[in-house]
Design a protein around this motif. Structure first.
Motif, PDB file in Angstrom:
ATOM      1  N   GLU A 258     161.899  89.752  81.964  1.00 40.06           N
ATOM      2  CA  GLU A 258     161.681  90.017  80.546  1.00 40.06           C
ATOM      3  C   GLU A 258     162.460  91.233  80.051  1.00 40.06           C
ATOM      4  O   GLU A 258     162.596  91.435  78.847  1.00 40.06           O
ATOM      5  CB  GLU A 258     160.185  90.222  80.267  1.00 40.06           C
ATOM      6  N   ARG A 263     158.054  94.485  76.714  1.00 41.02           N
ATOM      7  CA  ARG A 263     158.289  93.081  76.376  1.00 41.02           C
ATOM      8  C   ARG A 263     157.470  92.159  77.277  1.00 41.02           C
ATOM      9  O   ARG A 263     156.882  91.178  76.808  1.00 41.02           O
ATOM     10  CB  ARG A 263     159.780  92.767  76.502  1.00 41.02           C
ATOM     11  N   ARG A 267     154.383  89.529  76.017  1.00 39.09           N
ATOM     12  CA  ARG A 267     154.533  88.094  76.258  1.00 39.09           C
ATOM     13  C   ARG A 267     153.523  87.559  77.283  1.00 39.09           C
ATOM     14  O   ARG A 267     153.186  86.377  77.266  1.00 39.09           O
ATOM     15  CB  ARG A 267     155.959  87.797  76.726  1.00 39.09           C
ATOM     16  N   GLN A 290     159.586  93.758  65.428  1.00 36.33           N
ATOM     17  CA  GLN A 290     159.730  93.929  66.871  1.00 36.33           C
ATOM     18  C   GLN A 290     158.818  92.980  67.637  1.00 36.33           C
ATOM     19  O   GLN A 290     159.245  92.311  68.590  1.00 36.33           O
ATOM     20  CB  GLN A 290     159.404  95.374  67.258  1.00 36.33           C
ATOM     21  N   GLN A 294     159.714  89.922  70.141  1.00 41.32           N
ATOM     22  CA  GLN A 294     159.286  89.981  71.540  1.00 41.32           C
ATOM     23  C   GLN A 294     158.500  88.752  71.969  1.00 41.32           C
ATOM     24  O   GLN A 294     158.481  88.405  73.157  1.00 41.32           O
ATOM     25  CB  GLN A 294     158.424  91.237  71.759  1.00 41.32           C
TER      26      GLN A 294
END
Length: 322
Positions: A258, A263, A267, A290, A294
């Protein structure tokens, strides 16, 4: 913007749910308010159609200013907190209190209906035993009250914020809820142990606190690296950062894939098929952009979820989680 179905409903929600807790002050004199107004507008423009709020936050006046004339107003799925009984209600469920909260939210949010109620039952003492006893005692009243509100078109579905995995299991077993709303990230994996039960009931998880209050970010790589004024620079948080380091080692390849810890953490909840959306506090347009970037196009990664759960279980058994 990606969308997922909250299982057991007809709600297709953005994988990012806009959280406004700190996005405004009491009025326009607070500089946060203008930024929060811009953040909510940016979120709607970016395709976020899932919005969280609570009367406790004191920010709905700002949200009303954005939402009341917005062209996407009727497309928004609102989720609101309804804590009844609350701490001082001694376990009593008051249908009139619930109805008042729903009516207030509909007015303040300029909404046609509340898509999802985040129902909470708070008890003293703050323990699973009394909490589950209260749930058993009031579950029929809860079902009847929300059923009437659903029949009136004021709400769509009811989810539950159970605080602990034991209370979550008790709530799941009632069969009265479409979703669980709870903390879930690589350091707080309790709810992952209930994914099987959620699958059987066709329930989804809405994940809160993906960054664990900033612990799972690139700016806080270790306890030692924290500056003196950081709110986490206290001895009691050392074990938490040791747990972070162990998790980072166990999932190093997934984090590297990632590109960064921040990030990866944003996720990670969406790797699980059970998770429909993450509720994220967004206070500026920059944060909105952002987070949307992401969380774009996150695939299911059950292997990473399983490895994270395995590490978490081992760390709990070893007493190193803090």
């Amino acid at each position: 913007m990606d969308y997922r179905r909250i299982r057991g409903t007809d709600l297709d929600v953005s994988t990012v749910c806009f959280g406004p807790m700190r996005s405004a002050g009491a009025d326009d004199s607070d500089p946060r308010s203008a930024k929060g107004r811009a953040a909510l507008s940016a979120a709607l423009d970016a395709g976020i159609n899932f919005v969280h709020s609570s009367y406790e936050y004191g920010v709905r006046w700002m949200m009303n200013e954005v939402l009341r004339d917005h062209p996407k107003r009727h497309d928004i799925h609102h989720v609101i907190k309804v804590p009844v009984p609350d701490w001082d209600d001694e376990g009593r469920f008051d249908p009139d209190k619930v109805r008042g909260m729903i009516d207030e939210a509909l007015r303040d949010l300029a909404a046609d209906r509340i898509a999802l109620v985040q129902w909470m039952w708070r008890t003293r003492p703050h323990e699973d035993g009394p909490r589950q006893e209260t749930l058993a005692a009031i579950r029929d009243d809860v079902g009847e009250t929300f059923g009437r509100l659903r029949d009136e078109g004021k709400i769509g579905y009811v989810g539950v914020f159970p605080y602990t995995s034991a209370s979550a299991r008790a709530a799941i077993d009632t069969g009265n809820f479409t979703s669980v709303i709870a903390y879930y990230n690589p350091l707080e994996m309790e709810m992952a142990e209930l994914f099987g039960a959620m699958d059987q009931r066709e329930m989804s998880l809405l994940a809160i606190r993906p960054l664990y209050q900033g612990v799972l970010t690139d700016s806080r790589p270790s306890w030692e690296a924290l500056p003196a004024g950081d709110r986490l620079k206290a001895e009691k948080h050392k074990d938490l950062f040791r747990h972070r380091a162990g998790m980072a080692e166990a999932l190093a390849d997934a984090i590297e894939a990632e590109g960064s810890m921040t990030r990866f953490a944003m996720r990670f909840p969406l790797y699980a098929e059970a998770v429909a959306s993450i509720i994220v506090g967004l206070n500026t347009p920059e944060q909105v952009h952002q987070v949307v970037e992401q969380t774009d196009n996150v695939p299911y990664k059950p292997d990473v979820v399983a490895r994270a759960l395995s590490y978490w279980q081992q760390s709990i058994d070893g007493g190193s989680s803090g």
